[in-house]
Design an enzyme around this catalytic site. Structure first.
Site, PDB file in Angstrom:
ATOM      1  N   HIS A  66       0.954  -1.389   0.069  1.00  0.00           N
ATOM      2  CA  HIS A  66       0.114   0.018   0.044  1.00  0.00           C
ATOM      3  C   HIS A  66       0.916   1.193  -0.017  1.00  0.00           C
ATOM      4  CE1 HIS A  66      -3.958  -2.074   1.512  1.00  0.00           C
ATOM      5  NE2 HIS A  66      -3.489  -2.626   0.430  1.00  0.00           N
ATOM      6  N   GLU A  68       0.769   3.937   1.699  1.00  0.00           N
ATOM      7  CA  GLU A  68       1.352   4.646   2.917  1.00  0.00           C
ATOM      8  C   GLU A  68       2.554   3.673   3.643  1.00  0.00           C
ATOM      9  OE1 GLU A  68      -1.533   3.423   1.985  1.00  0.00           O
ATOM     10  OE2 GLU A  68      -3.245   4.168   3.407  1.00  0.00           O
ATOM     11  N   CYS A  94      -6.203   2.039   5.189  1.00  0.00           N
ATOM     12  CA  CYS A  94      -7.095   0.864   5.826  1.00  0.00           C
ATOM     13  C   CYS A  94      -6.649   0.409   7.180  1.00  0.00           C
ATOM     14  CB  CYS A  94      -6.797  -0.307   4.783  1.00  0.00           C
ATOM     15  SG  CYS A  94      -4.897  -1.150   4.816  1.00  0.00           S
ATOM     16  N   CYS A  97      -2.882  -0.382   7.445  1.00  0.00           N
ATOM     17  CA  CYS A  97      -1.974   0.606   7.125  1.00  0.00           C
ATOM     18  C   CYS A  97      -1.990   1.402   8.425  1.00  0.00           C
ATOM     19  CB  CYS A  97      -2.322   1.303   6.043  1.00  0.00           C
ATOM     20  SG  CYS A  97      -1.805   0.566   4.418  1.00  0.00           S
TER      21      CYS A  97
END
Length: 142
Positions: A66, A68, A94, A97
């Site tokens: 992801h 991040e 999410c 994360c």
């Protein structure tokens, strides 16, 4: 922080999203200290791993890192501290994360679009992070 700088940094996150290699969703992230970007990331397969391809039926991607996590991981590799920084991300983090963002010492998260159930946002807020939605849509490129 002034909304104009938030808007500029979210637009920068959208530009990074265009680099995303996951065919399911393109997400971009920028970590900034005192309104200056220090690191950026996008979602996609890790370096050296084949890019993921989806047919639209998958609930989530098993290959992509992801945006991040990609940005925070690169900051760690580069020796760039993220404590007290602001994370600008095209989509709300999410639930997977969020703990990484918290552990990285990020103080504030600004996102453009909601993602998933919102569990990530609640985890961030429960940990005391300032979370703000700033609706800056993906720029249209001619």
């Amino acid at each position: 922080m002034r909304p104009l700088k938030d808007e500029t940094l979210l637009k920068t996150a959208w530009a990074w999203a265009e680099q995303g290699t996951c065919s399911r969703r393109q997400v971009g992230a920028v970590v900034a200290r005192d309104t200056r970007p220090i690191v950026a990331g996008y979602n996609g397969a890790p370096a050296g791993v084949e890019h993921c391809r989806h047919d639209g039926t998958e609930a989530h991607c098993e290959v992509a890192v992801h945006a991040e996590m990609n940005a925070i991981g690169y900051a760690a590799r580069a020796g760039a501290p993220t404590g007290g920084c602001t994370l600008y991300v095209t989509h709300a983090p999410c639930q997977h994360c969020a703990p990484v963002v918290i552990a990285a010492g990020i103080a504030r998260v600004v996102f453009a679009e909601h993602y998933g159930s919102g569990a990530g946002i609640f985890r961030l807020m429960d940990a005391g992070l300032q979370v703000q939605r700033f609706a800056v849509s993906r720029p249209i490129v001619a």
